[in-house]
Design a protein around this motif. Structure first.
Motif, short mmCIF file in Angstrom:
data_model
loop_
_atom_site.label_atom_id
_atom_site.label_comp_id
_atom_site.label_asym_id
_atom_site.label_seq_id
_atom_site.Cartn_x
_atom_site.Cartn_y
_atom_site.Cartn_z
N LEU A 1 -1.30 5.24 10.74
CA LEU A 1 -2.05 4.06 10.32
C LEU A 1 -2.66 4.17 8.92
O LEU A 1 -2.94 3.16 8.28
CB LEU A 1 -3.19 3.77 11.31
N VAL A 2 -2.89 5.38 8.45
CA VAL A 2 -3.60 5.59 7.18
C VAL A 2 -2.65 6.20 6.16
O VAL A 2 -2.09 7.28 6.39
CB VAL A 2 -4.84 6.49 7.36
N HIS A 3 -2.47 5.52 5.02
CA HIS A 3 -1.53 5.96 4.00
C HIS A 3 -2.16 5.90 2.62
O HIS A 3 -2.96 5.00 2.33
CB HIS A 3 -0.26 5.09 4.01
N TYR A 4 -1.79 6.84 1.79
CA TYR A 4 -2.22 6.83 0.39
C TYR A 4 -1.37 5.85 -0.40
O TYR A 4 -0.15 5.82 -0.27
CB TYR A 4 -2.07 8.24 -0.19
N SER A 5 -2.03 5.01 -1.19
CA SER A 5 -1.32 4.05 -2.04
C SER A 5 -1.08 4.68 -3.40
O SER A 5 -2.01 4.89 -4.18
CB SER A 5 -2.14 2.76 -2.18
N GLY A 6 0.17 5.01 -3.67
CA GLY A 6 0.52 5.68 -4.92
C GLY A 6 0.48 4.77 -6.13
O GLY A 6 0.17 3.57 -6.03
N HIS A 7 0.83 5.31 -7.28
CA HIS A 7 0.79 4.54 -8.51
C HIS A 7 1.89 4.99 -9.46
O HIS A 7 2.52 6.03 -9.28
CB HIS A 7 -0.57 4.68 -9.18
N ARG A 8 2.09 4.20 -10.48
CA ARG A 8 3.06 4.48 -11.53
C ARG A 8 2.34 4.42 -12.87
O ARG A 8 1.56 3.50 -13.12
CB ARG A 8 4.17 3.44 -11.47
N LYS A 9 2.59 5.38 -13.72
CA LYS A 9 1.93 5.41 -15.02
C LYS A 9 2.74 4.64 -16.07
O LYS A 9 3.96 4.60 -16.01
CB LYS A 9 1.75 6.85 -15.50
N ARG A 10 2.02 3.99 -16.96
CA ARG A 10 2.55 3.41 -18.19
C ARG A 10 3.44 2.18 -18.02
O ARG A 10 3.28 1.16 -18.68
CB ARG A 10 3.32 4.47 -18.99
N HIS A 11 4.42 2.24 -17.10
CA HIS A 11 5.50 1.25 -17.06
C HIS A 11 5.18 0.10 -16.09
O HIS A 11 5.72 0.02 -14.98
CB HIS A 11 6.81 1.93 -16.70
N GLY A 12 4.33 -0.82 -16.54
CA GLY A 12 3.92 -1.93 -15.70
C GLY A 12 5.01 -2.97 -15.50
O GLY A 12 5.12 -3.56 -14.42
N LYS A 13 5.82 -3.21 -16.52
CA LYS A 13 6.88 -4.22 -16.40
C LYS A 13 7.91 -3.80 -15.36
O LYS A 13 8.36 -4.62 -14.55
CB LYS A 13 7.54 -4.45 -17.75
N ALA A 14 8.27 -2.53 -15.37
CA ALA A 14 9.24 -2.04 -14.39
C ALA A 14 8.65 -2.09 -12.98
O ALA A 14 9.34 -2.44 -12.02
CB ALA A 14 9.67 -0.61 -14.74
N ALA A 15 7.36 -1.75 -12.86
CA ALA A 15 6.70 -1.80 -11.56
C ALA A 15 6.66 -3.23 -11.03
O ALA A 15 6.90 -3.48 -9.84
CB ALA A 15 5.28 -1.24 -11.66
N PHE A 16 6.39 -4.18 -11.92
CA PHE A 16 6.34 -5.58 -11.51
C PHE A 16 7.72 -6.09 -11.09
O PHE A 16 7.86 -6.77 -10.07
CB PHE A 16 5.80 -6.44 -12.66
N ASN A 17 8.73 -5.77 -11.87
CA ASN A 17 10.09 -6.22 -11.54
C ASN A 17 10.55 -5.64 -10.20
O ASN A 17 11.22 -6.32 -9.41
CB ASN A 17 11.06 -5.84 -12.65
N LYS A 18 10.19 -4.39 -9.95
CA LYS A 18 10.53 -3.77 -8.67
C LYS A 18 9.83 -4.49 -7.52
O LYS A 18 10.44 -4.76 -6.48
CB LYS A 18 10.14 -2.30 -8.68
N ALA A 19 8.55 -4.83 -7.71
CA ALA A 19 7.80 -5.53 -6.67
C ALA A 19 8.39 -6.91 -6.41
O ALA A 19 8.50 -7.34 -5.27
CB ALA A 19 6.33 -5.65 -7.08
#
Length: 305
Positions: A137-155
């Motif tokens: 039930l409990v999970h760590y929410s990871g992150h990505r450094k620097r590359h916001g455009k790629a993170a958004f496109n993936k989402a």
């Protein structure tokens, strides 16, 4: 600890993703924001207004037993669909054991009595990750450094709600909305106040559409009608709740299509998705997603990037 210390930090909406080495990028979860206190047999959970909601989300509170340290943690309660995407519509069923609940945690405010809100974000996240133990039930929410455009496109490709951009060195400001945290949505969503409902047509029962409003400069204003997104059960349940709030007082004067409208006191808050804001300040094609119990109607504002 004051109640105000348990109110989460809020993000400011912007209209486009960006790349920046000083920022990190996380998934924007589509659920209820919850702050947790751990230590002892079970944890405690608080809504974004600092209200204790432990009993409402008892399975999550019990799962927090895996964290043996005394901590105050920020996160989001979500329900996942078959593809593993968070879906606000599924949350009510999830609480009845009919969908997959997850509490994704992403920040650490206090640890063993020490206030960490004055520490940089990445340091807080590192300490949070270190105290977590695996649990369904409990999970760590990871992150990505620097590359916001790629993170958004993936989402967006994955059908997720969007991303949250956070300044890596940012401090934690409880209960405040700042520009150190930014949200970028793949689809437009809005909290709205239910102020009335129309009569059903055809084979539909209970009501036809909801009349929606938000507060703008302290005044309740009309933002649209929503007639889609309801299950049969939701039509019946919501109609019963609205009937208890009936009033003869119209909430605003400039409502189109108000024939056969039943007005209610502005107490209920829902979540809708829509295509765009019109020049008149209305949502185009708003679709009902679900009811919100974590925010009072007086705090619902029009949200524009």
């Amino acid at each position: 600890m004051r109640k105000s210390d348990l109110r989460p930090m809020l993000a400011t909406l912007i209209d486009a993703p960006f790349d920046d080495k000083e920022w990190i990028f996380e998934t924007k979860w589509d659920g209820f924001r919850l702050v947790a206190k751990t230590g002892g047999r079970n944890g405690s959970l608080y809504s974004r207004n600092g209200n204790d909601v432990t009993r409402r989300y008892a399975p999550v509170a019990e799962a927090l037993d895996i964290i043996k340290r005394n901590a105050v943690i920020d996160g989001e309660l979500v329900a996942l669909d078959a593809e593993g995407r968070s879906r606000f519509q599924l949350l009510q069923n999830a609480l009845k054991g009919k969908a997959r609940l997850r509490y994704y945690v992403f920040d650490l405010l206090f640890l063993d009595g020490r206030d960490l809100r004055g520490k940089p974000l990445l340091e807080r996240k590192g300490r949070l990750h270190a105290i977590l133990t695996r649990h369904p039930l409990v999970h760590y929410s990871g992150h990505r450094k620097r590359h916001g455009k790629a993170a958004f496109n993936k989402a967006r490709r994955a059908g997720e709600e969007g991303i949250i951009a956070k300044r890596a060195a940012s401090l934690y400001h409880s209960g405040k909305r700042t520009k150190d945290w930014l949200k970028i949505k793949a689809d437009q969503e809005q909290e709205a106040i239910v102020v009335g409902f129309t009569e059903p047509r055809g084979s539909r029962q209970h009501f036809g559409s909801l009349v929606l409003g938000v507060y703008d400069k302290g005044k309740l204003v009309y933002v649209g009608h929503s007639g889609g997104g309801f299950s049969r059960q939701m039509l019946a349940t919501l109609h019963a709740r609205m009937m208890k709030l009936r009033t003869d007082k119209k909430p605003f004067s400039d409502v189109p299509h108000e024939d056969r409208t039943t007005w209610i006191r502005p107490r209920l808050v829902c979540q809708v998705k829509f295509t765009e804001w019109t020049r008149e300040g209305e949502m185009r094609h708003p679709v009902f997603l679900g009811m919100r119990s974590d925010k009072p109607a007086r705090q619902v504002r029009r949200e524009r990037a």
